[in-house]
Design an enzyme around this catalytic site. Sequence first.
Site, PDB file in Angstrom:
ATOM      1  N   MET A 210      72.158   7.667  37.377  1.00  0.00           N
ATOM      2  CA  MET A 210      73.086   7.098  38.354  1.00  0.00           C
ATOM      3  C   MET A 210      73.933   8.166  39.071  1.00  0.00           C
ATOM      4  O   MET A 210      75.092   7.943  39.371  1.00  0.00           O
ATOM      5  CB  MET A 210      73.974   6.043  37.664  1.00  0.00           C
ATOM      6  CG  MET A 210      73.177   4.920  37.009  1.00  0.00           C
ATOM      7  SD  MET A 210      71.925   4.143  38.070  1.00  0.00           S
ATOM      8  CE  MET A 210      72.878   2.827  38.797  1.00  0.00           C
TER       9      MET A 210
ATOM     10  N   HIS B  83      63.762   1.715  41.340  1.00  0.00           N
ATOM     11  CA  HIS B  83      64.933   1.014  41.876  1.00  0.00           C
ATOM     12  C   HIS B  83      64.714  -0.488  41.714  1.00  0.00           C
ATOM     13  O   HIS B  83      63.625  -0.994  42.009  1.00  0.00           O
ATOM     14  CB  HIS B  83      65.126   1.371  43.357  1.00  0.00           C
ATOM     15  CG  HIS B  83      66.346   0.737  43.931  1.00  0.00           C
ATOM     16  ND1 HIS B  83      67.624   1.180  43.649  1.00  0.00           N
ATOM     17  CD2 HIS B  83      66.501  -0.337  44.739  1.00  0.00           C
ATOM     18  CE1 HIS B  83      68.502   0.414  44.270  1.00  0.00           C
ATOM     19  NE2 HIS B  83      67.844  -0.509  44.942  1.00  0.00           N
TER      20      HIS B  83
HETATM   21  C1  GAR Z   1      66.907  -0.072  35.864  1.00  0.00           C
HETATM   22  O1  GAR Z   1      66.936  -1.418  36.247  1.00  0.00           O
HETATM   23  C2  GAR Z   1      66.654   0.822  37.065  1.00  0.00           C
HETATM   24  O2  GAR Z   1      65.771   0.249  37.992  1.00  0.00           O
HETATM   25  C3  GAR Z   1      68.044   0.959  37.632  1.00  0.00           C
HETATM   26  O3  GAR Z   1      68.870   1.116  36.512  1.00  0.00           O
HETATM   27  C4  GAR Z   1      68.300   0.391  35.414  1.00  0.00           C
HETATM   28  C5  GAR Z   1      68.212   1.337  34.239  1.00  0.00           C
HETATM   29  O4  GAR Z   1      67.779   0.641  33.107  1.00  0.00           O
HETATM   30  N1  GAR Z   1      68.133   2.083  38.520  1.00  0.00           N
HETATM   31  C6  GAR Z   1      68.911   2.097  39.586  1.00  0.00           C
HETATM   32  O5  GAR Z   1      69.665   1.194  39.885  1.00  0.00           O
HETATM   33  C7  GAR Z   1      68.817   3.373  40.428  1.00  0.00           C
HETATM   34  N2  GAR Z   1      69.255   3.133  41.757  1.00  0.00           N
HETATM   35  P1  GAR Z   1      67.146   1.445  31.881  1.00  0.00           P
HETATM   36  O6  GAR Z   1      68.156   2.534  31.503  1.00  0.00           O
HETATM   37  O7  GAR Z   1      67.029   0.417  30.798  1.00  0.00           O
HETATM   38  O8  GAR Z   1      65.835   1.995  32.320  1.00  0.00           O
END
Ligand code: GAR
Length: 228
Positions: free
Chosen positions: A93, A112
Amino acid sequence: MARRRTAVLVSGRGSNMAALLEAAADPAYPAEIVLVLSNRADAGGLARARAAGIPTAVVESRPFRGDRAAFEHAMEAELLGHGVELVALAGFMRVLTEGFVARWGGRLVNIHPSLLPSFRGVDTHARALAAGVRLHGCTVHLVSAGVDEGPILAQAAVPVLPDDTESTLAARVLAQEHRIYPAALAWLAAGRVRVEGGIARVAAPVAEGALASPLPDAPALPTNRAEG
Ligand code: GAR
């Protein structure tokens, strides 16, 4: 073929990272996860990676006091120290600088939780519900300079149901993230991706012939087309 040395960058729980680690546990998978790096020492993904025996590193952004380039150089010292060739952002992030994106261009991939170019940025599920869209989903893309921009490698769509909440919708999307991210990273690592005029083309694997689908085990969901 040599497996491409890949780092996964996480800021949180790391469920996409876990999906990539699981895929890469197969020696035939074209990417090898050699490092999990986080900007947060408390990221749940780090513990999951350690439990799987994967080297981890933490580069906190706070000590760099907003100097993003210096923060990224510290990250890159870890990446280069581990001989990393490909970088997979998995819930990482921090917005990356143009310099970092240029140095890792074509070797930097992100997931994303929306059907890009809709709903760039944060709170994608709440915004999809507020917009009343009937289809939502997730996108794996090569990273270019804009936030949540770059050539699309794979997408999966899910229905938005009348009684959905942010969390039920997020869970339905996340299941698809775990399916398409390992597939798209494999295409990149296998050298099957080329970009023409901002559009990513995914070549069919030679062994599977002209009729092969990029997601051979998947139900009929929208994905990028295969060539061949
Ligand atoms: C996921 O849903 C990913 O797509 C999102 O954060 C989450 C992480 O989950 N990413 C974003 O929003 C990037 N812009 P995780 O740590 O369980 O993989």
